[in-house]
Scaffold this motif. Structure first.
Motif, PDB file in Angstrom:
ATOM      1  N   GLY A  40      44.283  28.986  51.069  1.00 44.02           N
ATOM      2  CA  GLY A  40      44.741  28.574  49.749  1.00 44.02           C
ATOM      3  C   GLY A  40      44.634  29.721  48.760  1.00 44.02           C
ATOM      4  O   GLY A  40      44.124  30.803  49.091  1.00 44.02           O
ATOM      5  N   SER A  41      45.102  29.475  47.546  1.00 35.55           N
ATOM      6  CA  SER A  41      45.132  30.556  46.552  1.00 35.55           C
ATOM      7  C   SER A  41      43.737  31.023  46.134  1.00 35.55           C
ATOM      8  O   SER A  41      43.581  32.118  45.601  1.00 35.55           O
ATOM      9  N   SER A  42      42.713  30.209  46.394  1.00 34.19           N
ATOM     10  CA  SER A  42      41.346  30.622  46.048  1.00 34.19           C
ATOM     11  C   SER A  42      40.663  31.370  47.183  1.00 34.19           C
ATOM     12  O   SER A  42      39.518  31.788  47.032  1.00 34.19           O
ATOM     13  N   ASP A  43      41.357  31.529  48.310  1.00 33.09           N
ATOM     14  CA  ASP A  43      40.721  32.105  49.494  1.00 33.09           C
ATOM     15  C   ASP A  43      40.951  33.604  49.631  1.00 33.09           C
ATOM     16  O   ASP A  43      41.207  34.115  50.732  1.00 33.09           O
ATOM     17  N   THR A  44      40.907  34.316  48.523  1.00 37.49           N
ATOM     18  CA  THR A  44      40.980  35.778  48.587  1.00 37.49           C
ATOM     19  C   THR A  44      39.830  36.342  47.757  1.00 37.49           C
ATOM     20  O   THR A  44      39.222  35.633  46.956  1.00 37.49           O
ATOM     21  N   VAL A  45      39.558  37.620  47.953  1.00 35.67           N
ATOM     22  CA  VAL A  45      38.485  38.268  47.184  1.00 35.67           C
ATOM     23  C   VAL A  45      38.867  39.726  46.951  1.00 35.67           C
ATOM     24  O   VAL A  45      39.486  40.352  47.807  1.00 35.67           O
ATOM     25  N   ARG A  46      38.542  40.220  45.763  1.00 40.35           N
ATOM     26  CA  ARG A  46      38.810  41.624  45.430  1.00 40.35           C
ATOM     27  C   ARG A  46      37.531  42.394  45.715  1.00 40.35           C
ATOM     28  O   ARG A  46      36.486  42.103  45.138  1.00 40.35           O
ATOM     29  N   THR A  47      37.630  43.371  46.613  1.00 40.53           N
ATOM     30  CA  THR A  47      36.427  44.048  47.115  1.00 40.53           C
ATOM     31  C   THR A  47      36.754  45.487  47.497  1.00 40.53           C
ATOM     32  O   THR A  47      37.907  45.822  47.753  1.00 40.53           O
ATOM     33  N   ARG A  48      35.718  46.325  47.562  1.00 41.34           N
ATOM     34  CA  ARG A  48      35.922  47.729  47.945  1.00 41.34           C
ATOM     35  C   ARG A  48      35.741  47.967  49.446  1.00 41.34           C
ATOM     36  O   ARG A  48      35.796  49.109  49.904  1.00 41.34           O
ATOM     37  N   ILE A  49      35.520  46.902  50.232  1.00 41.50           N
ATOM     38  CA  ILE A  49      35.125  47.107  51.629  1.00 41.50           C
ATOM     39  C   ILE A  49      36.247  47.575  52.538  1.00 41.50           C
ATOM     40  O   ILE A  49      35.993  47.998  53.649  1.00 41.50           O
ATOM     41  N   TYR A  50      37.498  47.504  52.103  1.00 43.81           N
ATOM     42  CA  TYR A  50      38.603  47.868  53.005  1.00 43.81           C
ATOM     43  C   TYR A  50      38.839  49.375  52.981  1.00 43.81           C
ATOM     44  O   TYR A  50      39.006  49.993  54.023  1.00 43.81           O
ATOM     45  N   THR A  51      38.857  49.965  51.781  1.00 47.71           N
ATOM     46  CA  THR A  51      39.191  51.397  51.684  1.00 47.71           C
ATOM     47  C   THR A  51      38.233  52.178  50.791  1.00 47.71           C
ATOM     48  O   THR A  51      38.333  53.399  50.696  1.00 47.71           O
ATOM     49  N   GLY A  52      37.353  51.483  50.076  1.00 45.84           N
ATOM     50  CA  GLY A  52      36.511  52.171  49.107  1.00 45.84           C
ATOM     51  C   GLY A  52      36.991  51.986  47.680  1.00 45.84           C
ATOM     52  O   GLY A  52      36.246  52.192  46.724  1.00 45.84           O
ATOM     53  N   LYS A  53      38.260  51.595  47.519  1.00 48.15           N
ATOM     54  CA  LYS A  53      38.796  51.230  46.201  1.00 48.15           C
ATOM     55  C   LYS A  53      39.018  49.713  46.168  1.00 48.15           C
ATOM     56  O   LYS A  53      39.273  49.112  47.208  1.00 48.15           O
ATOM     57  N   PRO A  54      38.945  49.082  44.968  1.00 41.74           N
ATOM     58  CA  PRO A  54      39.090  47.618  44.937  1.00 41.74           C
ATOM     59  C   PRO A  54      40.433  47.173  45.487  1.00 41.74           C
ATOM     60  O   PRO A  54      41.479  47.658  45.063  1.00 41.74           O
ATOM     61  N   ALA A  55      40.378  46.270  46.444  1.00 36.68           N
ATOM     62  CA  ALA A  55      41.590  45.730  47.062  1.00 36.68           C
ATOM     63  C   ALA A  55      41.351  44.247  47.355  1.00 36.68           C
ATOM     64  O   ALA A  55      40.241  43.846  47.672  1.00 36.68           O
ATOM     65  N   ARG A  56      42.402  43.454  47.210  1.00 35.71           N
ATOM     66  CA  ARG A  56      42.273  42.015  47.462  1.00 35.71           C
ATOM     67  C   ARG A  56      42.516  41.723  48.941  1.00 35.71           C
ATOM     68  O   ARG A  56      43.527  42.144  49.497  1.00 35.71           O
ATOM     69  N   LEU A  57      41.583  41.009  49.557  1.00 34.40           N
ATOM     70  CA  LEU A  57      41.643  40.642  50.969  1.00 34.40           C
ATOM     71  C   LEU A  57      41.525  39.135  51.110  1.00 34.40           C
ATOM     72  O   LEU A  57      41.019  38.454  50.220  1.00 34.40           O
ATOM     73  N   LEU A  58      41.937  38.655  52.277  1.00 36.26           N
ATOM     74  CA  LEU A  58      41.651  37.276  52.638  1.00 36.26           C
ATOM     75  C   LEU A  58      40.127  37.113  52.708  1.00 36.26           C
ATOM     76  O   LEU A  58      39.420  37.974  53.235  1.00 36.26           O
ATOM     77  N   LYS A  59      39.629  36.002  52.136  1.00 32.66           N
ATOM     78  CA  LYS A  59      38.190  35.732  52.165  1.00 32.66           C
ATOM     79  C   LYS A  59      37.840  35.114  53.516  1.00 32.66           C
ATOM     80  O   LYS A  59      38.351  34.056  53.867  1.00 32.66           O
ATOM     81  N   THR A  60      37.016  35.826  54.287  1.00 27.40           N
ATOM     82  CA  THR A  60      36.637  35.337  55.619  1.00 27.40           C
ATOM     83  C   THR A  60      35.138  35.593  55.815  1.00 27.40           C
ATOM     84  O   THR A  60      34.464  36.110  54.915  1.00 27.40           O
ATOM     85  N   ARG A  61      34.630  35.267  56.978  1.00 27.72           N
ATOM     86  CA  ARG A  61      33.214  35.539  57.245  1.00 27.72           C
ATOM     87  C   ARG A  61      32.921  37.046  57.181  1.00 27.72           C
ATOM     88  O   ARG A  61      31.808  37.445  56.906  1.00 27.72           O
ATOM     89  N   TRP A  62      33.921  37.873  57.431  1.00 26.37           N
ATOM     90  CA  TRP A  62      33.756  39.337  57.341  1.00 26.37           C
ATOM     91  C   TRP A  62      33.536  39.763  55.878  1.00 26.37           C
ATOM     92  O   TRP A  62      32.602  40.495  55.564  1.00 26.37           O
ATOM     93  N   THR A  63      34.390  39.298  54.965  1.00 23.65           N
ATOM     94  CA  THR A  63      34.202  39.686  53.552  1.00 23.65           C
ATOM     95  C   THR A  63      32.927  39.048  52.992  1.00 23.65           C
ATOM     96  O   THR A  63      32.238  39.653  52.178  1.00 23.65           O
ATOM     97  N   GLU A  64      32.598  37.835  53.451  1.00 19.52           N
ATOM     98  CA  GLU A  64      31.379  37.177  52.967  1.00 19.52           C
ATOM     99  C   GLU A  64      30.133  37.968  53.383  1.00 19.52           C
ATOM    100  O   GLU A  64      29.175  38.070  52.622  1.00 19.52           O
ATOM    101  N   ALA A  65      30.169  38.527  54.601  1.00 20.26           N
ATOM    102  CA  ALA A  65      29.029  39.317  55.076  1.00 20.26           C
ATOM    103  C   ALA A  65      28.809  40.525  54.160  1.00 20.26           C
ATOM    104  O   ALA A  65      27.674  40.870  53.824  1.00 20.26           O
ATOM    105  N   TRP A  66      29.886  41.135  53.711  1.00 25.50           N
ATOM    106  CA  TRP A  66      29.781  42.290  52.818  1.00 25.50           C
ATOM    107  C   TRP A  66      29.366  41.885  51.398  1.00 25.50           C
ATOM    108  O   TRP A  66      28.976  42.725  50.600  1.00 25.50           O
TER     109      TRP A  66
END
Lengths: 363, 363
Positions: free
Chosen positions: A263-289
């Protein structure tokens, strides 16, 4: 839905489709938009050359473009082995422990690979070299204006340069550097993105620069395209929405399954993909970070090297709950797999209906 | 710019203006929109009664509404003294030390007051009681659907209920509870706000419910109003944009100075104002709460009680760099003080131009 950009670029509709898939990019161009192939996944310039040759043969002579990832300032550079030495062991340990906790199996013996090198300046330059040997009609840069010498080379080949901007001051700087088209990318967009939402950012950038502005972030329907044009955009730039098209072949089924369910709430803006803020699908991987014990992400390009093997392992694991995938909030509308041509036809029809509805409001 | 809501509520334009100032609210109604007076600042029901009586005399018989702050579930309740006992000493110490560091002077002897009690359920209920004794045409609730018995009472008085929503699932729940109008408030909005941006949220909520939807978040111009209507909204809900109108008398000059100077990147979404995420102007006050040594904000209504004296001190300090003020990203467009009527006229004219421009795109 026609603007002056259509004539300048030889396209039917000012719908710009960014995608890492040459199959999707070609389908967008065939449908009357401008398919823009993301180059960052091509470590080897020859692979990009083959993909563009395929596009030359499969776009019915319609225009297409490419997207590179090139910071204006040259960041840490070097071979993967040089750079790997800059990654703290504690970060490597966290990644390994997290994959273990999430149940992501190791790669089979012999597999592995070198990670994604497209974030390196030298590799991005090789993408420009290769692209200019093909009849491309646009080079876009995901990280703002490319270095001036690159802009000059591209212009000399008669190709305009587009650059993404998340703030009006960035857009002004891009245009001062020679950029021809600004992509105003709002907070809700997938991938690298700023904090100002599309509704506020687009008119601010339109008022700040005297070049055509494309609106990006949150666009996947004709109503949203009409909203973008109402804000003053000369066209729309869509990335996420093509990820669930039938032509998309780069993902695996678990990625697509996760995108269709989100859903539209299931994304997160985070630096974990490249080091710069990027929006990703929110999953157990992004939650761990996002947990308390997670380390701060590293700067570009180190973060992507840190997680590149993890991305391969995650992709092979076939578990939708751990997917690592850039996508915007528009993922909430991505609920079925459809051919690109159908997406385009529906978008244009809804755009027409929306404009008629707005006209009626003023009667 | 007319929708069916105009006929239902007896207004000329579907422009809903939320404001804590009865002067601004009355001016919005006189200009053909629906002025909606925020009640949360009225600790004493008699003060609200006086303000609404003033509005009755100054709206030329045009409709107006009120906005209350009432959670569907009754939160911690009690007198200020009861509640103050629930606030940890370490939080009080942090506030005092921060004000000292920021150079915010104490209040003169004898001043102080009881803080803002409008966040309390009992006080919000008294606001409803008082409002229903006036010819109000709308009660909006900033925290979603009010309790069912409140909705029934308001309906019995022939007044529709509006409720703010930051997610489609909230909007569905509001409508199931009897709410008549949903305000889809995007991430970029000032005050209490969710994470989904207006561009994505509005069409999602329009598709999810069968009642009129107002778009909120990022709207301060005719282009933005047209974008909101393109997304399917039946009207626009604007709050921040009125803060720099000439009729606004609640702020002091330092607040207005800070708002006029701020850009679209100068806001932050934080829990420090009420305990729930709300977008505020980014100042040295919000930065202090973002520092490593700052405590976690308390839940509603404790956080607002914790900072209520600080807010009074900050307001008196006359220092634009420490202002504590809810405002949306549209603050970047708020660069001059203008009368409400002029804001409305310009918005409607730009809306008309925008619709004409969109129509031309389809020729």
């Amino acid at each position: 839905m026609r603007t002056s950009l259509c004539d300048e670029l030889g396209i039917e509709h000012p719908v710009f489709g960014f995608t890492p898939s040459e199959h999707v990019a070609a389908a967008i161009s065939r449908a009357g938009g401008l398919g823009v192939l993301g180059c960052v996944r091509f470590n080897d310039a020859e692979d990009l050359d083959r993909a563009l040759t395929w596009m030359d043969e499969n776009t019915d002579g319609k225009p297409y473009g490419v997207d590179i990832v090139m910071p204006a300032k040259v960041p840490t550079e070097g071979t993967q082995i040089d750079l790997a030495g800059l990654i703290p062991q504690s970060h490597k340990d966290f990644v390994q422990q997290t994959l273990l906790k999430l149940g992501v199996p190791p790669l089979p013996d012999g597999e592995g690979g070198e990670g994604v090198l497209g974030w390196l300046h030298s590799v991005a330059r090789s993408h420009v070299d290769v692209a200019l040997e093909h009849p491309i009609r646009l080079i876009a840069n995901a990280l703002g204006s490319p270095p001036t010498d690159v802009i000059e080379r591209v212009h000399a080949a008669g190709v305009p340069v587009a650059a993404l901007a998340g703030k009006a001051e960035h857009a002004r700087r891009h245009v001062a550097n020679g950029v021809d088209i600004v992509v105003a990318q709002g907070y809700e967009a997938g991938g690298h993105t700023g904090e100002v939402a599309t509704m506020v950012l687009v008119p601010e950038i339109v008022d700040a620069v005297d070049v055509p502005v494309l609106a990006a972030g949150g666009i996947g329907s004709g109503r949203q395209a009409a909203a973008a044009m109402a804000l003053g955009a000369s066209g729309v730039w869509m990335g996420s929405y093509w990820l669930t098209t039938a032509e998309y072949e780069l993902g695996n089924s678990s990625t697509q399954e996760a995108l269709l369910a989100a859903g539209s709430s299931d994304t997160v803006r985070t630096r974990i993909y490249t080091g710069k803020p990027a929006r990703l699908l929110k999953t157990r991987w992004t939650e761990a970070w996002a947990s308390a014990e997670a380390p701060e992400p590293l700067p570009m390009p180190l973060q992507n090297l840190l997680v590149s093997e993890a991305h391969l392992r995650i992709a092979r694991s076939d578990d939708p709950s751990v997917v690592s995938m850039p996508v915007g909030q528009v993922v909430g509308r991505m609920n079925e797999v459809r051919p690109v041509a159908e997406v385009m036809t529906d978008l244009l029809a809804e755009f027409d209906q929306t404009v008629k509805r707005l006209t009626d409001l003023n009667r």
